[in-house]
Design a protein around this motif. Structure first.
Motif, PDB file in Angstrom:
ATOM      1  N   SER A  17       0.628  -1.295   0.225  1.00  0.00           N
ATOM      2  CA  SER A  17      -0.132   0.238  -0.494  1.00  0.00           C
ATOM      3  C   SER A  17       0.677   1.063   0.066  1.00  0.00           C
ATOM      4  O   SER A  17       0.328   2.180  -0.890  1.00  0.00           O
ATOM      5  CB  SER A  17      -1.184  -0.008   1.171  1.00  0.00           C
ATOM      6  OG  SER A  17      -0.112   0.269   2.390  1.00  0.00           O
ATOM      7  N   ASN A  19       3.652   1.248  -1.010  1.00  0.00           N
ATOM      8  CA  ASN A  19       4.320   1.524  -2.651  1.00  0.00           C
ATOM      9  C   ASN A  19       3.707   1.975  -3.884  1.00  0.00           C
ATOM     10  O   ASN A  19       3.576   2.950  -4.585  1.00  0.00           O
ATOM     11  CB  ASN A  19       5.248  -0.195  -3.079  1.00  0.00           C
ATOM     12  CG  ASN A  19       6.361  -0.334  -2.380  1.00  0.00           C
ATOM     13  OD1 ASN A  19       7.269   0.607  -2.079  1.00  0.00           O
ATOM     14  ND2 ASN A  19       6.415  -1.791  -2.156  1.00  0.00           N
ATOM     15  N   PHE A  20       2.650   1.814  -3.020  1.00  0.00           N
ATOM     16  CA  PHE A  20       1.644   2.245  -4.187  1.00  0.00           C
ATOM     17  C   PHE A  20       1.479   4.048  -4.983  1.00  0.00           C
ATOM     18  O   PHE A  20       0.706   4.572  -5.413  1.00  0.00           O
ATOM     19  CB  PHE A  20      -0.234   1.919  -4.017  1.00  0.00           C
ATOM     20  CG  PHE A  20      -1.101   2.329  -5.356  1.00  0.00           C
ATOM     21  CD1 PHE A  20      -0.976   0.997  -5.995  1.00  0.00           C
ATOM     22  CD2 PHE A  20      -2.495   2.257  -5.197  1.00  0.00           C
ATOM     23  CE1 PHE A  20      -1.915   1.756  -7.208  1.00  0.00           C
ATOM     24  CE2 PHE A  20      -3.235   2.329  -5.676  1.00  0.00           C
ATOM     25  CZ  PHE A  20      -2.846   1.866  -7.526  1.00  0.00           C
ATOM     26  N   THR A  23       3.344   5.782  -6.681  1.00  0.00           N
ATOM     27  CA  THR A  23       3.050   5.984  -8.271  1.00  0.00           C
ATOM     28  C   THR A  23       2.163   7.666  -8.724  1.00  0.00           C
ATOM     29  O   THR A  23       2.531   7.822  -9.920  1.00  0.00           O
ATOM     30  CB  THR A  23       1.688   5.022  -8.958  1.00  0.00           C
ATOM     31  OG1 THR A  23       0.285   5.164  -8.066  1.00  0.00           O
ATOM     32  CG2 THR A  23       2.130   3.524  -8.384  1.00  0.00           C
ATOM     33  N   LEU A  41      -1.852   0.526 -14.566  1.00  0.00           N
ATOM     34  CA  LEU A  41      -1.992   0.238 -13.391  1.00  0.00           C
ATOM     35  C   LEU A  41      -1.840  -1.185 -13.784  1.00  0.00           C
ATOM     36  O   LEU A  41      -1.271  -2.266 -12.844  1.00  0.00           O
ATOM     37  CB  LEU A  41      -3.370   0.281 -13.109  1.00  0.00           C
ATOM     38  CG  LEU A  41      -4.040   0.291 -12.290  1.00  0.00           C
ATOM     39  CD1 LEU A  41      -3.396   0.671 -10.673  1.00  0.00           C
ATOM     40  CD2 LEU A  41      -6.058   0.729 -12.000  1.00  0.00           C
ATOM     41  N   TRP A  44       1.974  -2.275 -12.802  1.00  0.00           N
ATOM     42  CA  TRP A  44       1.823  -2.302 -11.156  1.00  0.00           C
ATOM     43  C   TRP A  44       2.138  -3.238 -11.024  1.00  0.00           C
ATOM     44  O   TRP A  44       2.362  -4.021  -9.629  1.00  0.00           O
ATOM     45  CB  TRP A  44       1.767  -0.629 -10.791  1.00  0.00           C
ATOM     46  CG  TRP A  44       1.462  -0.698  -9.396  1.00  0.00           C
ATOM     47  CD1 TRP A  44       3.057   0.221  -9.455  1.00  0.00           C
ATOM     48  CD2 TRP A  44       1.620  -1.456  -8.027  1.00  0.00           C
ATOM     49  NE1 TRP A  44       3.186  -0.021  -7.770  1.00  0.00           N
ATOM     50  CE2 TRP A  44       2.671  -1.061  -7.295  1.00  0.00           C
ATOM     51  CE3 TRP A  44       0.209  -2.149  -8.176  1.00  0.00           C
ATOM     52  CZ2 TRP A  44       2.172  -0.623  -5.132  1.00  0.00           C
ATOM     53  CZ3 TRP A  44       0.265  -2.734  -6.451  1.00  0.00           C
ATOM     54  CH2 TRP A  44       1.094  -1.396  -5.710  1.00  0.00           C
ATOM     55  N   PHE A  45       0.454  -3.816 -10.987  1.00  0.00           N
ATOM     56  CA  PHE A  45       0.021  -4.695 -10.485  1.00  0.00           C
ATOM     57  C   PHE A  45       0.730  -6.207 -10.554  1.00  0.00           C
ATOM     58  O   PHE A  45       0.870  -6.727  -9.759  1.00  0.00           O
ATOM     59  CB  PHE A  45      -1.246  -5.352 -10.742  1.00  0.00           C
ATOM     60  CG  PHE A  45      -2.445  -4.513 -10.292  1.00  0.00           C
ATOM     61  CD1 PHE A  45      -2.549  -4.344  -8.763  1.00  0.00           C
ATOM     62  CD2 PHE A  45      -3.732  -3.809 -10.749  1.00  0.00           C
ATOM     63  CE1 PHE A  45      -3.274  -2.776  -7.946  1.00  0.00           C
ATOM     64  CE2 PHE A  45      -4.904  -3.460 -10.726  1.00  0.00           C
ATOM     65  CZ  PHE A  45      -4.371  -2.966  -9.227  1.00  0.00           C
ATOM     66  N   ALA A  48       4.175  -5.728  -8.828  1.00  0.00           N
ATOM     67  CA  ALA A  48       4.107  -5.989  -6.954  1.00  0.00           C
ATOM     68  C   ALA A  48       4.584  -7.193  -7.011  1.00  0.00           C
ATOM     69  O   ALA A  48       4.387  -7.314  -5.957  1.00  0.00           O
ATOM     70  CB  ALA A  48       3.262  -5.067  -7.049  1.00  0.00           C
ATOM     71  N   ALA A  65      -8.910   3.136  -8.780  1.00  0.00           N
ATOM     72  CA  ALA A  65      -7.473   3.064  -7.909  1.00  0.00           C
ATOM     73  C   ALA A  65      -6.461   3.979  -7.704  1.00  0.00           C
ATOM     74  O   ALA A  65      -5.765   4.419  -6.345  1.00  0.00           O
ATOM     75  CB  ALA A  65      -6.461   2.616  -9.064  1.00  0.00           C
ATOM     76  N   ARG A  69      -5.585   4.951  -3.969  1.00  0.00           N
ATOM     77  CA  ARG A  69      -4.555   5.857  -3.655  1.00  0.00           C
ATOM     78  C   ARG A  69      -4.225   6.757  -3.213  1.00  0.00           C
ATOM     79  O   ARG A  69      -3.204   7.404  -2.215  1.00  0.00           O
ATOM     80  CB  ARG A  69      -3.242   5.851  -4.840  1.00  0.00           C
ATOM     81  CG  ARG A  69      -1.624   6.356  -4.721  1.00  0.00           C
ATOM     82  CD  ARG A  69      -1.168   6.787  -6.380  1.00  0.00           C
ATOM     83  NE  ARG A  69      -1.925   8.223  -6.608  1.00  0.00           N
ATOM     84  CZ  ARG A  69      -1.744   8.373  -8.607  1.00  0.00           C
ATOM     85  NH1 ARG A  69      -1.145   7.916  -8.776  1.00  0.00           N
ATOM     86  NH2 ARG A  69      -2.187   9.469  -8.818  1.00  0.00           N
ATOM     87  N   LEU A 122      -5.198  -3.607  -1.883  1.00  0.00           N
ATOM     88  CA  LEU A 122      -3.799  -2.833  -1.259  1.00  0.00           C
ATOM     89  C   LEU A 122      -4.918  -2.271   0.125  1.00  0.00           C
ATOM     90  O   LEU A 122      -3.888  -2.022   1.028  1.00  0.00           O
ATOM     91  CB  LEU A 122      -3.767  -2.330  -2.595  1.00  0.00           C
ATOM     92  CG  LEU A 122      -2.791  -2.902  -3.729  1.00  0.00           C
ATOM     93  CD1 LEU A 122      -3.908  -1.436  -4.796  1.00  0.00           C
ATOM     94  CD2 LEU A 122      -1.925  -2.270  -2.967  1.00  0.00           C
TER      95      LEU A 122
END
Ligand code: ZN
Length: 203
Positions: A17, A19-20, A23, A41, A44-45, A48, A65, A69, A122
């Motif tokens: 969470s 790290n998210f 972005t 996105l 990213w998933f 991750a 998302a 975030r 997340l």
């Protein structure tokens, strides 16, 4: 035109969470979006480790998302913030991975899921973090123009940079070059909560 290095996702936060929240780049300065299109996105998933394959991501998924975030970022840094968006996602059914035997060992396979399922994961990660023992260890990088968050899991609780290799090394180098003009910008142990409450006007 952003260069590719700036758009690469940072992974120094220590939690999914956290790290998210990275972005969105340069939060306190010339902000820029690393999730510029749905495919970002999906990437990213995948990077991750939340999914084994790139998912189909819609424009609506991307907007949701980004909203999550920012709700996570607020929960990490802004005392008294609104919790509705975070609560919405944290209370959705979360997908779980499956155990499988792989070459004689039990491994946890990423869940078969969709974007809302991943946002739920997340959100739960963030909810656990902000309500748990590490809540006071969520810090903002001590380098002046970085603003990345990380979870300080050092025993002494004195980690100052998102990454020793990048921000830590660069800060030390700058101080070495100009020792008389580079006072400590952030005293050790300064929490992100305090730092960010001073920056509320900029956010
Ligand atoms: Zn940093």
């Amino acid at each position: 035109m952003m260069d590719a290095a700036a758009l690469a996702f940072p992974w120094h936060g220590g939690r999914l969470s956290v790290n998210f929240t990275a972005t969105l780049g340069k939060r306190g300065g010339a902000r820029f979006e690393r999730l510029r299109e749905p495919a970002d996105l999906a990437r990213w998933f995948h990077e991750a480790g939340m999914v084994a394959h790139l998912l189909d991501v819609s424009a609506e998924n991307l907007t949701e998302a980004q909203q999550l975030r920012e709700a996570l970022y607020d929960a990490f840094t802004a005392p008294g913030c609104e919790l509705d968006v975070l609560n919405h996602w944290a209370t959705q059914p979360a997908p779980a991975g499956r155990l499988e035997w792989t070459a004689g060992r039990i491994t946890l396979q990423p869940p078969q899921t969709d974007v809302p399922g991943l946002l739920s994961v997340l959100a739960r990660d963030g909810a656990t973090l902000v309500s748990g023992p590490l809540a006071d260890r969520i810090r903002e990088c001590g380098r002046e123009d970085c603003w990345l968050l990380f979870v300080d899991e050092s025993r002494a609780g004195n980690r100052r940079w998102c990454s020793m290799e990048t921000c830590g090394a660069r800060t030390k180098m700058a101080r070495y070059r100009a020792p008389a003009t580079s006072p400590e910008a952030v005293p050790p142990g300064t929490s992100s909560r305090r730092a960010s409450s001073e920056q509320v006007g900029q956010r």
